[in-house]
Design an enzyme around this catalytic site. Structure first.
Site, PDB file in Angstrom:
ATOM      1  N   GLY A  14      54.352  79.275  34.071  1.00  0.00           N
ATOM      2  CA  GLY A  14      55.133  80.849  33.377  1.00  0.00           C
ATOM      3  C   GLY A  14      56.511  80.793  34.796  1.00  0.00           C
ATOM      4  O   GLY A  14      56.232  82.248  34.862  1.00  0.00           O
ATOM      5  N   ASN A  91      50.368  80.730  37.408  1.00  0.00           N
ATOM      6  CA  ASN A  91      50.894  81.976  37.221  1.00  0.00           C
ATOM      7  C   ASN A  91      51.389  82.450  36.130  1.00  0.00           C
ATOM      8  O   ASN A  91      51.103  84.004  35.925  1.00  0.00           O
ATOM      9  CB  ASN A  91      52.276  82.218  37.995  1.00  0.00           C
ATOM     10  CG  ASN A  91      53.200  83.318  37.588  1.00  0.00           C
ATOM     11  OD1 ASN A  91      52.999  84.337  38.497  1.00  0.00           O
ATOM     12  ND2 ASN A  91      54.079  83.000  36.294  1.00  0.00           N
ATOM     13  N   SER A 143      45.920  90.033  40.833  1.00  0.00           N
ATOM     14  CA  SER A 143      46.065  91.351  40.468  1.00  0.00           C
ATOM     15  C   SER A 143      45.572  92.039  41.325  1.00  0.00           C
ATOM     16  O   SER A 143      44.466  91.941  41.507  1.00  0.00           O
ATOM     17  CB  SER A 143      46.261  91.286  38.934  1.00  0.00           C
ATOM     18  OG  SER A 143      46.532  92.645  38.573  1.00  0.00           O
ATOM     19  N   TYR A 156      41.951  92.378  30.867  1.00  0.00           N
ATOM     20  CA  TYR A 156      43.059  91.885  31.887  1.00  0.00           C
ATOM     21  C   TYR A 156      42.534  91.994  33.161  1.00  0.00           C
ATOM     22  O   TYR A 156      42.167  91.116  33.804  1.00  0.00           O
ATOM     23  CB  TYR A 156      44.013  92.554  32.526  1.00  0.00           C
ATOM     24  CG  TYR A 156      45.457  92.212  32.721  1.00  0.00           C
ATOM     25  CD1 TYR A 156      46.454  91.260  32.432  1.00  0.00           C
ATOM     26  CD2 TYR A 156      45.561  92.871  34.413  1.00  0.00           C
ATOM     27  CE1 TYR A 156      46.979  91.462  33.670  1.00  0.00           C
ATOM     28  CE2 TYR A 156      46.626  92.514  34.966  1.00  0.00           C
ATOM     29  CZ  TYR A 156      47.053  91.551  35.172  1.00  0.00           C
ATOM     30  OH  TYR A 156      48.595  91.275  35.486  1.00  0.00           O
ATOM     31  N   ALA A 158      39.321  91.729  34.293  1.00  0.00           N
ATOM     32  CA  ALA A 158      37.796  90.529  33.584  1.00  0.00           C
ATOM     33  C   ALA A 158      38.942  89.287  33.717  1.00  0.00           C
ATOM     34  O   ALA A 158      38.373  88.471  34.215  1.00  0.00           O
ATOM     35  CB  ALA A 158      37.676  90.724  32.394  1.00  0.00           C
TER      36      ALA A 158
HETATM   37  P1  NAP Z   1      56.342  87.789  32.469  1.00  0.00           P
HETATM   38  O1  NAP Z   1      58.000  88.283  33.046  1.00  0.00           O
HETATM   39  O2  NAP Z   1      55.260  88.426  31.251  1.00  0.00           O
HETATM   40  O3  NAP Z   1      56.235  86.280  32.763  1.00  0.00           O
HETATM   41  C1  NAP Z   1      55.658  85.586  31.952  1.00  0.00           C
HETATM   42  C2  NAP Z   1      55.941  83.975  31.799  1.00  0.00           C
HETATM   43  O4  NAP Z   1      54.812  83.685  32.002  1.00  0.00           O
HETATM   44  C3  NAP Z   1      57.115  84.340  31.144  1.00  0.00           C
HETATM   45  O5  NAP Z   1      57.816  83.446  31.338  1.00  0.00           O
HETATM   46  C4  NAP Z   1      55.944  83.847  30.177  1.00  0.00           C
HETATM   47  O6  NAP Z   1      56.898  83.297  28.830  1.00  0.00           O
HETATM   48  C5  NAP Z   1      54.830  82.778  30.689  1.00  0.00           C
HETATM   49  N1  NAP Z   1      53.547  82.583  29.463  1.00  0.00           N
HETATM   50  C6  NAP Z   1      53.601  83.618  28.564  1.00  0.00           C
HETATM   51  N2  NAP Z   1      52.237  82.843  28.427  1.00  0.00           N
HETATM   52  C7  NAP Z   1      52.285  81.419  28.297  1.00  0.00           C
HETATM   53  C8  NAP Z   1      51.343  80.703  27.484  1.00  0.00           C
HETATM   54  N3  NAP Z   1      50.306  80.929  27.277  1.00  0.00           N
HETATM   55  N4  NAP Z   1      51.523  79.164  28.428  1.00  0.00           N
HETATM   56  C9  NAP Z   1      52.826  79.414  29.827  1.00  0.00           C
HETATM   57  N5  NAP Z   1      53.439  80.137  30.525  1.00  0.00           N
HETATM   58  C10 NAP Z   1      53.131  81.061  29.472  1.00  0.00           C
HETATM   59  O7  NAP Z   1      55.249  87.941  34.070  1.00  0.00           O
HETATM   60  P2  NAP Z   1      55.472  89.066  35.266  1.00  0.00           P
HETATM   61  O8  NAP Z   1      54.757  90.504  35.647  1.00  0.00           O
HETATM   62  O9  NAP Z   1      56.321  87.767  35.995  1.00  0.00           O
HETATM   63  O10 NAP Z   1      53.843  87.497  35.565  1.00  0.00           O
HETATM   64  C11 NAP Z   1      53.221  86.698  36.125  1.00  0.00           C
HETATM   65  C12 NAP Z   1      52.448  86.858  36.820  1.00  0.00           C
HETATM   66  O11 NAP Z   1      51.768  87.710  37.947  1.00  0.00           O
HETATM   67  C13 NAP Z   1      51.215  86.648  35.740  1.00  0.00           C
HETATM   68  O12 NAP Z   1      49.966  85.852  35.716  1.00  0.00           O
HETATM   69  C14 NAP Z   1      50.803  88.725  35.526  1.00  0.00           C
HETATM   70  O13 NAP Z   1      49.266  88.916  35.186  1.00  0.00           O
HETATM   71  C15 NAP Z   1      50.827  88.616  37.535  1.00  0.00           C
HETATM   72  N6  NAP Z   1      50.766  89.289  37.903  1.00  0.00           N
HETATM   73  C16 NAP Z   1      51.806  90.921  37.693  1.00  0.00           C
HETATM   74  C17 NAP Z   1      52.420  92.125  37.581  1.00  0.00           C
HETATM   75  C18 NAP Z   1      53.496  92.945  37.875  1.00  0.00           C
HETATM   76  O14 NAP Z   1      53.420  94.213  37.742  1.00  0.00           O
HETATM   77  N7  NAP Z   1      54.376  92.430  37.167  1.00  0.00           N
HETATM   78  C19 NAP Z   1      50.927  92.309  38.717  1.00  0.00           C
HETATM   79  C20 NAP Z   1      49.810  91.300  39.026  1.00  0.00           C
HETATM   80  C21 NAP Z   1      49.638  90.306  38.538  1.00  0.00           C
HETATM   81  P3  NAP Z   1      57.749  84.540  27.345  1.00  0.00           P
HETATM   82  O15 NAP Z   1      58.802  84.629  27.890  1.00  0.00           O
HETATM   83  O16 NAP Z   1      57.133  83.279  26.423  1.00  0.00           O
HETATM   84  O17 NAP Z   1      56.513  85.519  27.701  1.00  0.00           O
END
Ligand code: NAP
Length: 248
Positions: A14, A91, A143, A156, A158
């Site tokens: 990701g 990630n 998270s 989420y 869970a």
């Molecule tokens: P994001 O901006 O939505 O980026 C997620 C990335 O993962 C995107 O490039 C997405 O591709 C890719 N992805 C989605 N589904 C996938 C799959 N099935 N296989 C491979 N790649 C996939 O999210 P983020 O905020 O950076 O979050 C990253 C991680 O941190 C996640 O695990 C999220 O749960 C965790 N997190 C984030 C926050 C927050 O506040 N942002 C807080 C706590 C935890 P697309 O471009 O196609 O969507």
């Protein structure tokens, strides 16, 4: 002077954008070659080019982490191009927020399949290689939602609580081979994922953050670098919130 991750190769899922991309760039700037794995091929290719511009070797791989075969193909193509992998950062994650009474089975399964089964699919395949090589390091992006309940995020929460349990179990399995497995639990971080929230939702969320502001992708990436490095070699099975005090 030798950089922290000189001679290491990292895989970050990701990492086409958001937190994953920031981690990929951080590891590369500390000397690692980094493989960018993402469902979005274009974003993965662009991030990989940025890594190469830092003077590191890189490769972009299109993968859907929720699909075991897709992950198998990813692992095969990585090992065709890189002799070894030393660091795995799980990630890739998604949200499909809704109160439980409105949550469709697809909302539940979609999130569990990517966030939890996806971590299994990827870790299961790399851990065999790490155990055989008796070297490796796994950083899982959970998270704060895996530590505290967040209304509208039953699926989420869970999935992220599942990742924490998964990581603790795997950490105990791999400890004898000196392979650390740790979790980072980000709070409210400024990325495209949180950009989906409207002004009112952001205001409500910030009420839960003692520091009263969102975190940055770099706040998370700095900790990922530390955990992925030898400086954290004696730390395993732990969960580290990066959340402005949200979970304390
Ligand atoms: P994001 O901006 O939505 O980026 C997620 C990335 O993962 C995107 O490039 C997405 O591709 C890719 N992805 C989605 N589904 C996938 C799959 N099935 N296989 C491979 N790649 C996939 O999210 P983020 O905020 O950076 O979050 C990253 C991680 O941190 C996640 O695990 C999220 O749960 C965790 N997190 C984030 C926050 C927050 O506040 N942002 C807080 C706590 C935890 P697309 O471009 O196609 O969507």
């Amino acid at each position: 002077m030798e950089a922290l991750l000189d001679g290491r190769t990292a895989v970050v899922t990701g990492s086409g954008r958001g937190i994953g991309k920031a981690i990929a760039l951080k590891l590369a700037s500390a000397g690692a070659d980094v493989i960018v794995c993402d469902i979005n091929e274009g974003d993965a290719a662009a991030a990989s080019k940025e890594i190469e511009s830092l003077g590191r070797k890189s490769m972009a791989v299109a993968v859907d982490v929720s699909d075991f075969q897709s992950v198998t193909d990813m692992v095969t193509s990585i090992y065709e191009n890189f002799e070894q992998v030393d660091i795995l950062v799980n990630n890739a994650g998604i949200t499909r927020d809704k109160p439980l009474f409105l949550m469709a089975r697809e909302d539940w399964e979609g999130v569990i399949n990517v966030n939890l089964t996806g971590f299994f699919n990827v870790t299961r395949q790399f851990i065999m290689k790490f155990m055989k090589a008796k070297r490796g390091n796994v950083v899982n992006i959970a998270s704060v939602s895996g530590l505290v309940g967040v209304p509208g995020q039953a699926n989420y929460c869970a999935s992220k609580a599942g990742i924490i349990g998964f990581s603790r179990a795997v950490a105990k399995e791999t400890a004898k081979a000196n392979i650390p497995v740790n979790c980072i639990a980000p709070g409210f971080i400024k990325t495209d994922m949180t950009a989906k929230l409207n002004e009112k939702q952001v205001e409500e969320a910030l009420k839960l953050v003692p520091m009263k502001r969102m975190g940055t992708v770099d706040d998370v990436a700095e900790l990922a670098l530390y955990l992925a490095s030898d400086k954290a070699a004696y730390i395993t099975g732990q969960v580290f919130p990066v959340d402005g005090g949200m979970s304390c």
